[in-house]
Design an enzyme around this catalytic site. Structure first.
Site, PDB file in Angstrom:
ATOM      1  N   ASP A 259       0.827  -1.217   0.000  1.00 52.32           N
ATOM      2  CA  ASP A 259       0.000   0.000   0.000  1.00 52.32           C
ATOM      3  C   ASP A 259       0.859   1.264   0.000  1.00 52.32           C
ATOM      4  O   ASP A 259       2.063   1.215   0.194  1.00 52.32           O
ATOM      5  CB  ASP A 259      -0.855   0.027   1.271  1.00 52.32           C
ATOM      6  CG  ASP A 259      -2.013  -0.924   1.171  1.00 52.32           C
ATOM      7  OD1 ASP A 259      -2.375  -1.274   0.045  1.00 52.32           O
ATOM      8  OD2 ASP A 259      -2.536  -1.312   2.225  1.00 52.32           O
ATOM      9  N   LYS A 281      -4.156   3.426  -3.179  1.00 57.88           N
ATOM     10  CA  LYS A 281      -5.461   4.013  -3.533  1.00 57.88           C
ATOM     11  C   LYS A 281      -5.540   4.546  -4.962  1.00 57.88           C
ATOM     12  O   LYS A 281      -6.583   4.463  -5.601  1.00 57.88           O
ATOM     13  CB  LYS A 281      -5.750   5.168  -2.588  1.00 57.88           C
ATOM     14  CG  LYS A 281      -6.752   4.798  -1.531  1.00 57.88           C
ATOM     15  CD  LYS A 281      -7.255   6.045  -0.843  1.00 57.88           C
ATOM     16  CE  LYS A 281      -8.099   5.634   0.347  1.00 57.88           C
ATOM     17  NZ  LYS A 281      -7.897   6.460   1.491  1.00 57.88           N
ATOM     18  N   MET A 394      -7.485   8.817   9.714  1.00 61.93           N
ATOM     19  CA  MET A 394      -8.068   9.336   8.458  1.00 61.93           C
ATOM     20  C   MET A 394      -8.947  10.558   8.722  1.00 61.93           C
ATOM     21  O   MET A 394     -10.000  10.718   8.105  1.00 61.93           O
ATOM     22  CB  MET A 394      -8.917   8.231   7.774  1.00 61.93           C
ATOM     23  CG  MET A 394      -8.118   6.985   7.491  1.00 61.93           C
ATOM     24  SD  MET A 394      -9.113   5.637   6.825  1.00 61.93           S
ATOM     25  CE  MET A 394      -9.957   5.041   8.257  1.00 61.93           C
TER      26      MET A 394
HETATM   27  C1  LIG Z   1      -6.486   3.358   6.117  1.00 54.20           C
HETATM   28  S1  LIG Z   1      -5.924   3.787   7.694  1.00 54.20           S
HETATM   29  C2  LIG Z   1      -4.891   2.410   8.043  1.00 54.20           C
HETATM   30  C3  LIG Z   1      -4.469   2.300   9.454  1.00 54.20           C
HETATM   31  C4  LIG Z   1      -3.468   1.215   9.674  1.00 54.20           C
HETATM   32  N1  LIG Z   1      -4.022  -0.084   9.395  1.00 54.20           N
HETATM   33  C5  LIG Z   1      -2.896   1.211  11.092  1.00 54.20           C
HETATM   34  O1  LIG Z   1      -3.136   0.299  11.882  1.00 54.20           O
HETATM   35  O2  LIG Z   1      -2.140   2.165  11.388  1.00 54.20           O
HETATM   36  C6  LIG Z   1      -4.796   5.081   7.315  1.00 54.20           C
HETATM   37  C7  LIG Z   1      -4.692   6.083   8.445  1.00 54.20           C
HETATM   38  O3  LIG Z   1      -3.797   5.634   9.437  1.00 54.20           O
HETATM   39  C8  LIG Z   1      -3.154   6.741  10.025  1.00 54.20           C
HETATM   40  N2  LIG Z   1      -1.711   6.607   9.812  1.00 54.20           N
HETATM   41  C9  LIG Z   1      -1.079   5.617   9.198  1.00 54.20           C
HETATM   42  N3  LIG Z   1       0.258   5.810   9.239  1.00 54.20           N
HETATM   43  C10 LIG Z   1       0.456   6.951   9.904  1.00 54.20           C
HETATM   44  C11 LIG Z   1       1.600   7.688  10.312  1.00 54.20           C
HETATM   45  N4  LIG Z   1       2.829   7.273  10.025  1.00 54.20           N
HETATM   46  N5  LIG Z   1       1.431   8.832  10.994  1.00 54.20           N
HETATM   47  C12 LIG Z   1       0.219   9.249  11.329  1.00 54.20           C
HETATM   48  N6  LIG Z   1      -0.907   8.599  10.989  1.00 54.20           N
HETATM   49  C13 LIG Z   1      -0.794   7.459  10.293  1.00 54.20           C
HETATM   50  C14 LIG Z   1      -3.697   7.982   9.337  1.00 54.20           C
HETATM   51  O4  LIG Z   1      -4.767   8.453  10.097  1.00 54.20           O
HETATM   52  C15 LIG Z   1      -4.137   7.413   8.020  1.00 54.20           C
HETATM   53  O5  LIG Z   1      -5.123   8.249   7.434  1.00 54.20           O
END
Ligand SMILES: C[S@@+](CC[C@H](N)C(=O)[O-])C[C@H]1O[C@@H](n2cnc3c(N)ncnc32)[C@H](O)[C@@H]1O
Length: 478
Positions: A259, A281, A394
């Site tokens: 991803d 995406k 998100m």
């Molecule tokens: C589709 S969700 C997936 C979450 C993922 N499965 C997890 O457990 O972290 C994507 C969201 O995770 C958060 N996210 C993922 N990586 C991040 C990072 N390095 N810093 C801050 N937020 C993060 C953000 O809110 C982003 O919009």
């Protein structure tokens, strides 16, 4: 520093004569690594010797001659080690040995060595030797220690013996080097290594079944082993935050589907021959259509007999659609394994020194999807407003709505809020505020970001500013 490119070999010292000149602590260190397993016949020459050396002499484990070195001592020796604390004497021993074409090492003096000892680690028959060509023995030790803790684990020694015991049979029954190589690769990718740690008889039965099937299909089709799909959590961003099991799955992948939020450095751990497919995406269909085509890819690669790694940001089951993928695999009858990851929901706040629970402050936390799913607002605002710690993923684009809804549902406008963007990456940024001013304070902050709402955010505020800046990289305090 100029250095010699050594050629690595493993020597069989069984019944070979090894001469050690010196009887102090340097000699003792070498003896400690040589005596237990090498099978060498060791002679120590030194007027004085440490008590350990004297007692090994009494027990017949080595011969100690209490006298000074003479060049004729080299004659019967296969290997010579100069281990005195006198550099001139060591150099002389080296020259005597080297002139007579003996393997000669002068301890801690690479210029006077025609071979060097590597930092060594063993698990049964598995041995790894690490050398820095004399540039930095300390660094070689570090690398060795990492191999011990991360790679050469105890179960590998047992696995090597198990495979070694079966090598002759495989050679006899499976014709052709390439065919056997493919067979061994399949064995290593199969459930057999895992079974062996629990039940040797079952591992043996599984091995025999696999060998029988291979013999039946040889020399051609090796798809007799059903492939497997690993749904792996890649962690929040920093490539070091993947789990060991996740890393091992990645190292044996034939195909990796990854991803947008997966750090590119992680992909370097996949074998060079592995196919890497970006399914972020921006690719192809959106929403359900996109997910369906990812599911189809997982199924078709697995059916082609490949080991597939589906690498997903954070944890696969936290807003990661991992559940949909395992349902599709199950329906297609494909074996899978879920390897959890460190979720940004917890690691994001942690990277900004915000614990999601904290004694006396917050005893519960909940994670919400901050965006609208297919035009619907699915956040249970009353529950979110009552949660001691509410984490939103998100949600950056809807920060204003999130703050308003929480206040409308009864949360105090003074509740502290932190927005952590690009958590655990070098360009991590943290914005701090309260529900009534966070929109202004977080202006310009970009996705991916986690929003933390609750009194736990104050824990960060109480930390000393110098601690904050050393623990979290590249912080911009708003
Ligand atoms: C589709 S969700 C997936 C979450 C993922 N499965 C997890 O457990 O972290 C994507 C969201 O995770 C958060 N996210 C993922 N990586 C991040 C990072 N390095 N810093 C801050 N937020 C993060 C953000 O809110 C982003 O919009």
């Amino acid at each position: 520093m100029p250095y010699t490119q050594y050629h690595p070999v493993y020597l069989d010292l069984n019944d070979r004569q090894v001469l050690i000149v010196g009887g102090g602590s340097i000699a003792l260190e070498k003896l400690n690594s040589l005596l237990p397993a090498s099978g060498a016949r060791i002679t120590v020459i030194s007027p004085e010797a440490r008590e350990e050396i004297r007692s090994w002499h009494r027990e017949g484990k080595l011969v100690w001659e209490s006298r000074t070195f003479h060049p004729d001592d080299i004659e019967p020796a296969y290997m010579v080690i100069a281990a005195t604390d006198d550099p001139d004497l060591n150099e002389w021993v080296y020259r005597c040995g080297n002139d007579r074409q003996r393997l000669t090492n002068s301890v801690d003096d690479p210029a006077n060595c025609n071979f060097i000892m590597a930092a060594l680690t063993r698990q049964g028959p598995m041995q790894v030797a690490v050398s820095s060509a004399g540039c930095s023995p300390a660094l070689a030790q570090r690398v060795r220690n990492r191999i011990v803790s991360e790679i050469l684990t105890e179960d590998l020694g047992e696995l090597a013996e198990f495979l070694g015991d079966r090598r002759a049979e495989v050679k006899r029954r499976l014709p052709g080097y390439k065919v056997r190589q493919a067979f061994w690769e399949r064995v290593l990718d199969s459930e057999i290594p895992g079974l062996l740690t629990r039940d040797k008889a079952e591992a043996d039965a599984a091995f025999q079944r696999m060998l029988d099937r291979a013999v039946e299909h040889a020399p051609g089709d090796f798809s007799f082993t059903p492939a497997k799909v690993y749904i792996v959590g890649a962690g929040p961003g920093d490539p070091e935050l993947i789990t060991l099991r996740g890393l091992r799955a990645l190292q044996r992948a034939d195909v990796v589907l990854y991803d947008r939020l997966v750090h590119p450095d992680l992909l370097k751990h996949a074998p060079a021959k592995a196919e890497q497919i970006y399914v972020g995406k921006e690719v192809g269909h959106q929403g359900r259509g996109r997910q369906r085509s990812i599911n189809d890819l997982l199924v078709s690669h697995a059916r082609a007999g490949r080991t597939v790694v589906r690498l997903k940001g954070g944890d696969p089951f936290v807003f990661g659609r991992g559940g949909e993928e395992i349902l599709a695999l199950n329906e297609a009858g494909i074996e899978f394994e879920v390897i959890p990851g460190v979720s940004s929901a917890i690691a994001g706040p942690a990277a900004a020194n915000i614990p999601v629970t904290h004694r006396g402050v917050s005893t519960a936390f909940a994670v919400f999807a901050g965006h609208e799913a297919e035009g619907r607002d699915e956040v249970p605002w009353d529950a979110a407003a009552r949660m001691p710690t509410a984490v939103f993923l998100m949600g950056v684009e809807r920060l204003a709505t999130i703050a308003e809804r929480l206040v409308s549902a009864g949360r105090s406008p003074e509740t502290p809020v932190a927005v952590v963007s690009k958590a655990t990456h070098a360009d991590q940024v943290v914005a701090m505020g309260t529900l009534n001013n966070i929109v202004r304070r977080a202006e310009g902050i970009v996705s991916p970001a986690v929003i933390v709402v609750g009194e736990v955010v104050r824990v960060r505020e109480t930390l000393d500013a110098t601690v904050r800046s050393t623990l979290t990289p590249a912080l911009a305090h708003k």
